[in-house]
Motif scaffolding. Structure first.
Motif: not given
Length: 359
Positions: A195-198, A208-213, A215-219, A252-263
């Motif tokens: 949701t945010t990089l901050d 209680r969710a993982p940090t943005p960094a 989550r990018l590592a998960m990707i 997200g692209s740099a981490a390896g995502a091959d698609a994206a979406s938004w709501i």
């Protein structure tokens, strides 16, 4: 049950909701002295997980806004505690509050995998991709001990059943052995919400969710194992996170995502007041702007639930976000259509007691 309104900050540590107001189906939540001597409340609101025997697991929907017609959820409620979660009102059906109860009074279905196996084995079952994590996160903290999501994945793997997973939880990496195997057969896609990089804003919105960094590592790890990953820049919060859209997509692209979406941020039922209370405490200087933008997109209302409208709103601001998203995805190569998950591999595996096939 005791109604907690504006619970003391110390007791709310690592929780997003400021209150625990009654759900709309709970008509009596007044404090009652029943004569029992009780211990004084502890300094923090603890998480309690209650077990529920599921009678069915696959839920079907006919929403034109969704790319799937069925989903499974091993858990009700979510300890990640994202203040904006559109699923919070579902806790009211249980006589619980969409506020702190949603984050702290969870329900697990220990027989989820068994029931799923039974439903997939029925002769009338017609295969189609099933979504996991559409209501509450399948990889929230209690999954580490209970393992219900992994048990369901094992069933889906055994049936060669296609699945789409949505999560913020880093525990998904535990199941890479199953996911990599299914991905090699075109049976799985994963969506990771960032949701945010901050990290400070994330900790306040998603305590209680993982940090943005993380989550990018998960990707990165999922993609490295051959699992297709979609970056979900959802929800976009006008006046709070919208300026990060291009940066989120690039990360997200740099981490390896091959698609994206938004709501766009959605505020159904009780979520609206919970969100506005959160804004007043954590972003008071932006509260008026955030709500003005949302109401502008929903005809003056906090939320408009109409199909075809509720996910992104209407008007110039919503259109602008859409244009920015489309342009960034095209530039980053995230606009390519993903391959459909395979349904032709589905088979009911042999089960104990089956008659052996004749040769």
């Amino acid at each position: 049950m005791e109604q907690m309104i504006h619970t003391a900050p110390l007791r709310r540590k690592a929780r997003a909701s400021l209150s625990n107001a009654s759900g709309r189906f709970d008509l009596a939540r007044d404090s009652v002295d029943d004569g029992w001597q009780q211990e004084p409340p502890k300094d923090v609101v603890e998480t309690v997980v209650r077990m529920e025997q599921a009678r069915s697991l696959i839920s079907y929907n006919r929403s034109p806004d969704l790319p799937f017609d069925r989903s499974i959820n091993p858990y009700r409620g979510c300890e990640h505690g994202c203040i904006y979660c559109f699923a919070r009102p579902s806790h009211a059906y249980l006589g619980l509050s969409p506020g702190l109860d949603f984050e702290t009074r969870l329900i697990a279905r220990p027989n989820a995998a068994e029931v799923l196996r039974q439903e997939l084995s029925k002769a009338r079952y017609k295969v189609a991709p099933v979504a996991l994590g559409t209501n509450t996160d399948p990889y929230q903290p209690c999954e580490r001990d209970l393992g219900l999501t992994r048990a369901c994945l094992e069933v889906l793997r055994d049936f060669s059943h296609p699945i789409a997973i949505v999560t913020k939880g880093s525990l998904i990496e535990r199941d890479l052995d199953i996911l990599a195997d299914m991905a090699s057969r075109g049976l799985v896609r994963v969506g990771i919400s960032v949701t945010t990089l901050d990290p400070d804003l994330s900790r306040r919105m998603e305590p209680r969710a993982p940090t943005p960094a993380r989550r990018l590592a998960m990707i990165n790890r999922l993609a490295g194992a051959g699992v297709p990953v979609r970056l979900m820049t959802s929800p976009v919060v006008p006046g709070l996170t919208d300026h990060e859209l291009e940066a989120l997509l690039a990360a997200g692209s740099a981490a390896g995502a091959d698609a994206a979406s938004w709501i766009m941020l959605r505020l159904p039922r009780e979520v609206s007041q919970l969100w506005q209370d959160w804004l007043a405490e954590h972003a008071p200087g932006r509260a008026a702007k955030v709500m003005a933008r949302l109401r502008e997109m929903h005809g003056g209302r906090d939320y408009d639930p109409r199909w075809g409208h509720r996910m992104r709103g209407e008007g110039e601001y919503a259109a602008m976000i859409g244009r920015r998203f489309t342009a960034a995805c095209k530039r980053l190569g995230l606009d390519l259509r993903a391959s459909d998950l395979r349904c032709d591999l589905f088979r009911v595996p042999p089960q104990a007691g089956d008659q052996l096939a004749l040769f």
